[in-house]
Design a protein around this motif. Structure first.
Motif, PDB file in Angstrom:
ATOM      1  N   ALA A  76       3.014  -9.046   8.486  1.00  0.00           N
ATOM      2  CA  ALA A  76       3.733  -8.020   7.743  1.00  0.00           C
ATOM      3  C   ALA A  76       3.203  -6.639   8.054  1.00  0.00           C
ATOM      4  N   GLY A  77       4.099  -5.667   7.988  1.00  0.00           N
ATOM      5  CA  GLY A  77       3.656  -4.309   8.269  1.00  0.00           C
ATOM      6  C   GLY A  77       4.747  -3.298   8.024  1.00  0.00           C
ATOM      7  N   GLY A  78       4.580  -2.133   8.618  1.00  0.00           N
ATOM      8  CA  GLY A  78       5.558  -1.091   8.419  1.00  0.00           C
ATOM      9  C   GLY A  78       5.069   0.228   8.986  1.00  0.00           C
ATOM     10  N   ARG A  79       5.873   1.232   8.743  1.00  0.00           N
ATOM     11  CA  ARG A  79       5.581   2.564   9.263  1.00  0.00           C
ATOM     12  C   ARG A  79       4.819   3.378   8.223  1.00  0.00           C
ATOM     13  N   TYR A  80       3.890   4.184   8.715  1.00  0.00           N
ATOM     14  CA  TYR A  80       3.063   4.993   7.794  1.00  0.00           C
ATOM     15  C   TYR A  80       2.865   6.397   8.355  1.00  0.00           C
ATOM     16  N   ASP A  81       3.954   7.133   8.413  1.00  0.00           N
ATOM     17  CA  ASP A  81       3.897   8.439   9.066  1.00  0.00           C
ATOM     18  C   ASP A  81       2.996   9.446   8.365  1.00  0.00           C
ATOM     19  N   GLY A  82       2.758   9.253   7.067  1.00  0.00           N
ATOM     20  CA  GLY A  82       1.977  10.264   6.367  1.00  0.00           C
ATOM     21  C   GLY A  82       0.487   9.975   6.288  1.00  0.00           C
ATOM     22  N   LEU A  83       0.085   8.795   6.687  1.00  0.00           N
ATOM     23  CA  LEU A  83      -1.291   8.348   6.429  1.00  0.00           C
ATOM     24  C   LEU A  83      -2.361   9.254   7.038  1.00  0.00           C
ATOM     25  N   ILE A  84      -2.264   9.476   8.325  1.00  0.00           N
ATOM     26  CA  ILE A  84      -3.345  10.193   8.989  1.00  0.00           C
ATOM     27  C   ILE A  84      -3.428  11.639   8.487  1.00  0.00           C
ATOM     28  N   GLY A  85      -2.269  12.216   8.202  1.00  0.00           N
ATOM     29  CA  GLY A  85      -2.263  13.561   7.632  1.00  0.00           C
ATOM     30  C   GLY A  85      -2.972  13.615   6.287  1.00  0.00           C
ATOM     31  N   THR A  86      -2.699  12.648   5.428  1.00  0.00           N
ATOM     32  CA  THR A  86      -3.336  12.672   4.108  1.00  0.00           C
ATOM     33  C   THR A  86      -4.829  12.402   4.200  1.00  0.00           C
ATOM     34  N   MET A  87      -5.262  11.778   5.291  1.00  0.00           N
ATOM     35  CA  MET A  87      -6.697  11.544   5.458  1.00  0.00           C
ATOM     36  C   MET A  87      -7.402  12.769   6.023  1.00  0.00           C
ATOM     37  N   GLY A  88      -6.637  13.828   6.322  1.00  0.00           N
ATOM     38  CA  GLY A  88      -7.249  15.040   6.822  1.00  0.00           C
ATOM     39  C   GLY A  88      -7.162  15.191   8.326  1.00  0.00           C
ATOM     40  N   GLY A  89      -6.439  14.294   8.980  1.00  0.00           N
ATOM     41  CA  GLY A  89      -6.267  14.392  10.422  1.00  0.00           C
ATOM     42  C   GLY A  89      -4.993  15.125  10.761  1.00  0.00           C
ATOM     43  N   PRO A  90      -4.725  15.313  12.048  1.00  0.00           N
ATOM     44  CA  PRO A  90      -3.479  15.960  12.465  1.00  0.00           C
ATOM     45  C   PRO A  90      -2.296  15.045  12.149  1.00  0.00           C
ATOM     46  N   ALA A  91      -1.233  15.611  11.619  1.00  0.00           N
ATOM     47  CA  ALA A  91      -0.080  14.801  11.244  1.00  0.00           C
ATOM     48  C   ALA A  91       0.337  13.923  12.418  1.00  0.00           C
ATOM     49  N   THR A  92       0.263  12.628  12.235  1.00  0.00           N
ATOM     50  CA  THR A  92       0.524  11.703  13.331  1.00  0.00           C
ATOM     51  C   THR A  92       1.281  10.496  12.800  1.00  0.00           C
ATOM     52  N   PRO A  93       2.461  10.209  13.348  1.00  0.00           N
ATOM     53  CA  PRO A  93       3.188   9.030  12.865  1.00  0.00           C
ATOM     54  C   PRO A  93       2.496   7.749  13.304  1.00  0.00           C
ATOM     55  N   GLY A  94       2.704   6.692  12.542  1.00  0.00           N
ATOM     56  CA  GLY A  94       2.094   5.413  12.906  1.00  0.00           C
ATOM     57  C   GLY A  94       2.916   4.254  12.397  1.00  0.00           C
ATOM     58  N   ILE A  95       2.775   3.143  13.073  1.00  0.00           N
ATOM     59  CA  ILE A  95       3.409   1.913  12.601  1.00  0.00           C
ATOM     60  C   ILE A  95       2.577   0.742  13.080  1.00  0.00           C
ATOM     61  N   GLY A  96       2.542  -0.326  12.290  1.00  0.00           N
ATOM     62  CA  GLY A  96       1.747  -1.477  12.709  1.00  0.00           C
ATOM     63  C   GLY A  96       1.959  -2.650  11.803  1.00  0.00           C
ATOM     64  N   TRP A  97       1.283  -3.734  12.120  1.00  0.00           N
ATOM     65  CA  TRP A  97       1.339  -4.905  11.236  1.00  0.00           C
ATOM     66  C   TRP A  97       0.016  -5.643  11.236  1.00  0.00           C
ATOM     67  N   GLY A  98      -0.154  -6.459  10.245  1.00  0.00           N
ATOM     68  CA  GLY A  98      -1.304  -7.336  10.172  1.00  0.00           C
ATOM     69  C   GLY A  98      -0.812  -8.755   9.971  1.00  0.00           C
ATOM     70  N   PHE A 145       0.825  -1.197   0.000  1.00  0.00           N
ATOM     71  CA  PHE A 145       0.000   0.000   0.000  1.00  0.00           C
ATOM     72  C   PHE A 145       0.866   1.256   0.000  1.00  0.00           C
ATOM     73  N   ASP A 146       0.295   2.302  -0.563  1.00  0.00           N
ATOM     74  CA  ASP A 146       1.072   3.523  -0.786  1.00  0.00           C
ATOM     75  C   ASP A 146       1.478   4.252   0.483  1.00  0.00           C
ATOM     76  N   TYR A 147       0.780   3.974   1.586  1.00  0.00           N
ATOM     77  CA  TYR A 147       0.995   4.827   2.737  1.00  0.00           C
ATOM     78  C   TYR A 147       2.254   4.521   3.546  1.00  0.00           C
ATOM     79  N   TYR A 148       2.972   3.498   3.171  1.00  0.00           N
ATOM     80  CA  TYR A 148       4.132   3.113   3.982  1.00  0.00           C
ATOM     81  C   TYR A 148       5.361   4.004   3.763  1.00  0.00           C
ATOM     82  N   THR A 149       6.088   4.230   4.862  1.00  0.00           N
ATOM     83  CA  THR A 149       7.372   4.941   4.819  1.00  0.00           C
ATOM     84  C   THR A 149       8.326   4.211   5.761  1.00  0.00           C
ATOM     85  N   HIS A 150       9.599   4.581   5.703  1.00  0.00           N
ATOM     86  CA  HIS A 150      10.589   4.013   6.627  1.00  0.00           C
ATOM     87  C   HIS A 150      10.519   2.479   6.687  1.00  0.00           C
TER      88      HIS A 150
END
Length: 416
Positions: free
Chosen positions: A283-305, A260-265
């Motif tokens: 599998a997973g990864g970091r997605y620091d830009g996701l919440i910002g692009t959704m219109g929320g406050p810029a918030t880093p994130g990381i997770g896996w499924g 998915f496009d939202y992954y970084t780092h």
RNA sequence: GUGGCUGUAGCUCAGUUGGUUAGAGCGUCGGAUUGUGAUUCCGAAGGUCGCGGGUUCGACCCCCGUCAGCCACCCCA
């Protein structure tokens, strides 16, 4: 449709299967709670926007695999194909940015309209973990450590390999992307048709193509690691140092790219050789830009499924269930008394059952089939004497036990 | 979306070059055994041969279509 059959790619979970699933979920919950994650549950459908904006307009999941439909109000809804977008939406909807950092876990069904195959169904189940609001590499390390401990607890330590890569921050990624596109363009005619199309939309994905032609071109491609800016390189080095410190082994894989496009780092995958083409187990990864692009406050994130069905296929045996005590009454008086005894046993925390009909022989057979360890036989003789006959189905020996001592005999050591 | 393989009893599978009424094992149910299971013996039930069409005097078998399963591609957990 001749017989009543389930929808393609869906499956009923019966006996052994559901026990495997439950076991995985229980271990997951236990470990996630130990890491101080709290549970979140989001709806299995969202407005279609939630997914097609976040996953990337051009990813296959969005363009051809989502269960999307208009509801009776005319809203376009989509059955969730993954967890992260819905959780990010919930984060924004509920104003959870007031409570950072957030450590969340979740599990539930996902839906993707793909051709079914080994380890892949149209409705499947995932475990999911997310940390929101921590930009430091400690979060990356923790989330991977959690996954590693889960796999270890499930007995899969020897069956999986952790693969690790970094996609860098957006600056590094864009720089690398430009170099990569130039490189691939020079060898364009040597790439597969799919790769040539991807070159326009998502060139990084060419790196993990399985096509033989692509692999040859990729072998000579510039490496991401050479284009990381200092911050990204430092970040990745910290993640690696942390994993080393915790004794978590990994293999660097510069071709590891996330879907998915939202992954970084950080990007990572626990893979296995035992599931055919479906190698990714967690599998997973970091997605620091996701919440910002959704219109929320810029918030880093990381997770896996992690796919529960895939984990379930790797587990040797489903865990054992409690072997019940079965009451076999003889006659109406005993059947009535058995009802009371049954309740006493169950209230005392002992797994117990009593058949509704049949003579002693049949009831014994049923007890055996139910994998009972003990049978409590009671008839007029026992009732008059204030005892029950306790039979051990494994050894075959039986003894008279005073009715008042039964509970102790079953829950204590001497009978069990 | 593409390709390969496979669909016969609840399960695992036989079924001859196309020829009467489609079989076995396991499982289920009943009985031997109305106060003793797992072993044993006897018996029974259970099938629109995935579905639809075609060829044929005749189809589980050959042909076409379709649905499903498995595996691979694609993609992903």
């Amino acid at each position: 449709m001749a017989k009543l059959q389930p929808v393609r790619g869906t499956h009923d979970l019966l006996s052994d299967d559901i026990r495997r699933h439950q076991h995985i979920i229980e271990q997951f919950r236990r470990i996630a709670e130990r890491y101080t994650y709290t549970q979140i549950d989001t709806p299995i459908f969202e407005f279609t926007e939630v997914f097609n904006r976040t996953l990337g307009e051009t990813t296959d999941v969005v363009t051809k695999e989502m269960y999307t439909f208009d509801d009776r109000s005319g809203d376009s809804l989509t059955l969730r194909p993954e967890f992260t977008a819905g959780i990010a939406r919930a984060f924004i909807s509920n104003g959870l940015s007031q409570n950072l950092p957030l450590k969340l876990y979740a599990y539930g069904p996902m839906f993707r309209h793909e051709r079914p195959q080994k380890g892949r169904q149209r409705q499947f189940h995932q475990l999911d973990v997310e940390i929101l609001g921590v930009a430091e590499p400690q979060a990356d390390i923790e989330v991977i450590a959690l996954g590693a401990q889960l796999l270890d607890t499930l007995g899969l330590a020897g069956k999986v390999t952790l693969e690790l890569n970094t996609l860098g921050d957006s600056e590094s990624r864009i720089a690398y992307r430009d170099v990569l596109v130039d490189y691939f363009n020079d060898s364009r005619d040597r790439l597969s048709e799919e790769a040539q199309e991807r070159l326009e939309r998502n060139p990084l994905r060419i790196l993990d193509s399985k096509d033989k032609r692509d692999r040859e071109v990729v072998a000579g491609a510039p490496a991401m690691s050479d284009y990381l800016n200092e911050a990204s390189a430092d970040f990745f080095a910290s993640v690696r140092t942390g994993l080393d410190q915790l004794g978590i082994a990994y293999q660097l894989n510069e071709q590891l790219v996330r879907g998915f496009d939202y992954y970084t780092h950080t990007a990572f995958e626990f893979t296995t050789e035992l599931l055919g083409a479906q190698s990714a187990v967690l599998a997973g990864g970091r997605y620091d830009g996701l919440i910002g692009t959704m219109g929320g406050p810029a918030t880093p994130g990381i997770g896996w499924g992690s796919g529960i069905e895939r984990l379930a296929m790797l587990i040797d045996e489903p865990p054992a269930v409690d072997r019940p005590v079965v009451i076999v009454p003889v006659g109406d008086r005993a059947a009535k008394e058995g009802l009371t005894l049954l309740q006493e046993l169950r209230h005392a925390g002992i797994s117990a059952d009593m058949g509704a009909k049949g003579n002693v022989g049949k009831r014994m057979k049923q007890a055996n089939k139910a994998n009972a360890r003990y049978v409590v036989l009671m008839g007029d003789d026992e009732l008059d004497a204030g005892v029950v006959t306790l039979r051990d189905l494994d050894g075959g020996e039986q003894q008279q036990v005073a009715r008042g001592d039964l509970m102790a005999a079953l829950s204590g050591g001497d009978a069990a």
